[in-house]
Design an enzyme around this catalytic site. Structure first.
Site, PDB file in Angstrom:
ATOM      1  N   CYS A  70       0.437   7.420 -56.000  1.00 43.47           N
ATOM      2  CA  CYS A  70       1.655   8.232 -55.944  1.00 43.47           C
ATOM      3  C   CYS A  70       1.434   9.586 -56.612  1.00 43.47           C
ATOM      4  O   CYS A  70       0.714  10.412 -56.077  1.00 43.47           O
ATOM      5  CB  CYS A  70       2.834   7.465 -56.538  1.00 43.47           C
ATOM      6  SG  CYS A  70       4.450   8.152 -56.067  1.00 43.47           S
TER       7      CYS A  70
ATOM      8  N   HIS B  94       2.661   2.349 -53.548  1.00 41.30           N
ATOM      9  CA  HIS B  94       2.390   1.620 -54.793  1.00 41.30           C
ATOM     10  C   HIS B  94       1.929   0.187 -54.511  1.00 41.30           C
ATOM     11  O   HIS B  94       2.733  -0.729 -54.388  1.00 41.30           O
ATOM     12  CB  HIS B  94       3.659   1.563 -55.651  1.00 41.30           C
ATOM     13  CG  HIS B  94       4.058   2.869 -56.249  1.00 41.30           C
ATOM     14  ND1 HIS B  94       3.755   3.221 -57.553  1.00 41.30           N
ATOM     15  CD2 HIS B  94       4.736   3.921 -55.731  1.00 41.30           C
ATOM     16  CE1 HIS B  94       4.227   4.421 -57.809  1.00 41.30           C
ATOM     17  NE2 HIS B  94       4.831   4.872 -56.717  1.00 41.30           N
TER      18      HIS B  94
ATOM     19  N   GLU C 219       0.556  -1.812 -56.607  1.00 39.99           N
ATOM     20  CA  GLU C 219       0.736  -2.668 -57.788  1.00 39.99           C
ATOM     21  C   GLU C 219       2.093  -3.349 -57.835  1.00 39.99           C
ATOM     22  O   GLU C 219       2.255  -4.404 -58.474  1.00 39.99           O
ATOM     23  CB  GLU C 219       0.509  -1.860 -59.074  1.00 39.99           C
ATOM     24  CG  GLU C 219       1.646  -0.974 -59.538  1.00 39.99           C
ATOM     25  CD  GLU C 219       1.813   0.297 -58.713  1.00 39.99           C
ATOM     26  OE1 GLU C 219       2.837   0.991 -58.886  1.00 39.99           O
ATOM     27  OE2 GLU C 219       0.908   0.617 -57.898  1.00 39.99           O
TER      28      GLU C 219
END
Length: 319
Positions: free
Chosen positions: A132, A243, A245
């Site tokens: 990001c 993202h 994660e």
């Protein structure tokens, strides 16, 4: 009595190359450590807890790929950063909201970026991953200027519009054809950003065009088409505007984190890729000179703070 004699042909085989007396494999680092650059706290809700931070989801993400983590503070000297660089095997730039030109986050990132360029040019493979804001930072570092424009995709899960380069990329090499299809058809990537680099801007910039390959694009809420995944053509530098994660480690019900089995698999494979890929951390043999120094540098010395859901993260490391 005469006996028949059978003459068998004798075949002489000449080996094209002799086997070595002792096979010596290339050295592999089975104890990798990846540095995560901390970021300034700008959110007033987080300011009482510390001056810099790392969301715990990034730490868990890297650890899930088989690496340990060292947090990198923003208040150290250049000499100290050079020492850290010689001790770690890769670097992650996290998402957030720091200024990409004037913040300490950007300043320290620039130091490590230049060290990584020099190391890779000398054959010392050192990978960098940007997520990001971290990906946006990579474009600023490579282009030498801020080329971001508004590409809002806030709290949206999206499929990726994969380019032809994606199917020959290092990043997606371990993905099955079924998973690549899912990645292009299902909303597997969590997006939480207001700015990005449009495809048009990217292709008009010679530095970005020669440095990175575009692996995927997406369309923002305002209709702009932005670069959503990229990888270095000759350097082991990688960027995702989304993202990975969050799919495994963030659970705020107000946010559209993709938690499907395919989304989780994508996140797992990318974490493993960054740690294991041949150009990446396991081929990097940097190490701490003293075991005690290594032990004191690891994230294990810090305790994440449970912040509930009011920050968007359940757990955060503050420094």
């Amino acid at each position: 009595m005469l006996r028949s004699v059978v003459f068998l042909p004798v075949i002489f085989i000449q080996w094209s190359c002799a086997l070595p007396t002792k096979w010596k494999p290339d050295p592999i680092n089975n104890r990798p450590i990846i540095g995560i650059l901390t970021q300034e706290v700008n959110d007033h809700v987080m300011k009482p807890f510390g001056k810099t931070y790392i969301p715990a989801s990034y730490v868990k993400y890297i650890e899930s790929g088989g690496s340990r983590v060292v947090p990198i503070r923003l208040t150290q000297s250049t000499a100290e950063y050079e020492k850290i660089f010689r001790s770690i095997n890769g670097l992650l730039f996290i998402g957030g909201s720091s200024n990409l030109e004037t913040s300490n986050f950007a300043r320290v990132a620039r130091i490590f970026y230049r060290l990584a360029l020099k190391a890779n040019d000398a054959g010392d493979f050192f990978p960098i991953w940007g997520t990001c804001l971290g990906m946006q930072l990579l474009t600023v570092l490579v282009a030498g200027e801020n080329l971001l424009t508004k590409t809002p995709a806030e709290n949206m899960s999206l499929p990726l519009n994969l380019t032809t380069e994606a199917f020959s990329s290092r990043m997606f090499e371990g993905f099955s054809s079924n998973l690549m299809n899912a990645l292009s058809q299902e909303a597997l990537t969590g997006n939480f950003h207001h700015y990005g680099v449009t495809v048009e801007t990217f292709k008009d910039n010679d530095k970005l065009q020669s440095f990175f390959s575009i692996l995927s694009t997406n369309k923002a809420e305002n209709g702009a088409t932005f670069v959503s995944t990229m990888e270095g053509k000759t350097y082991p530098f990688y960027g995702v505007q989304w993202h990975p994660e969050v799919s495994r480690f963030q659970w705020d019900p107000k946010l559209t984190f993709p938690h499907s089995p395919d989304a989780v698999r994508v996140a797992s494979l990318l974490a493993e890729f960054f740690v294991n890929e041949v150009y990446c951390c396991r081929r990097n043999l940097h190490y701490f000179s003293q075991p005690e120094e290594e032990a004191m540098s690891l994230i294990y010395n810090y305790t994440p703070t449970y912040t509930g859901n009011f920050t968007g993260y359940e757990q955060i490391y503050f420094f």
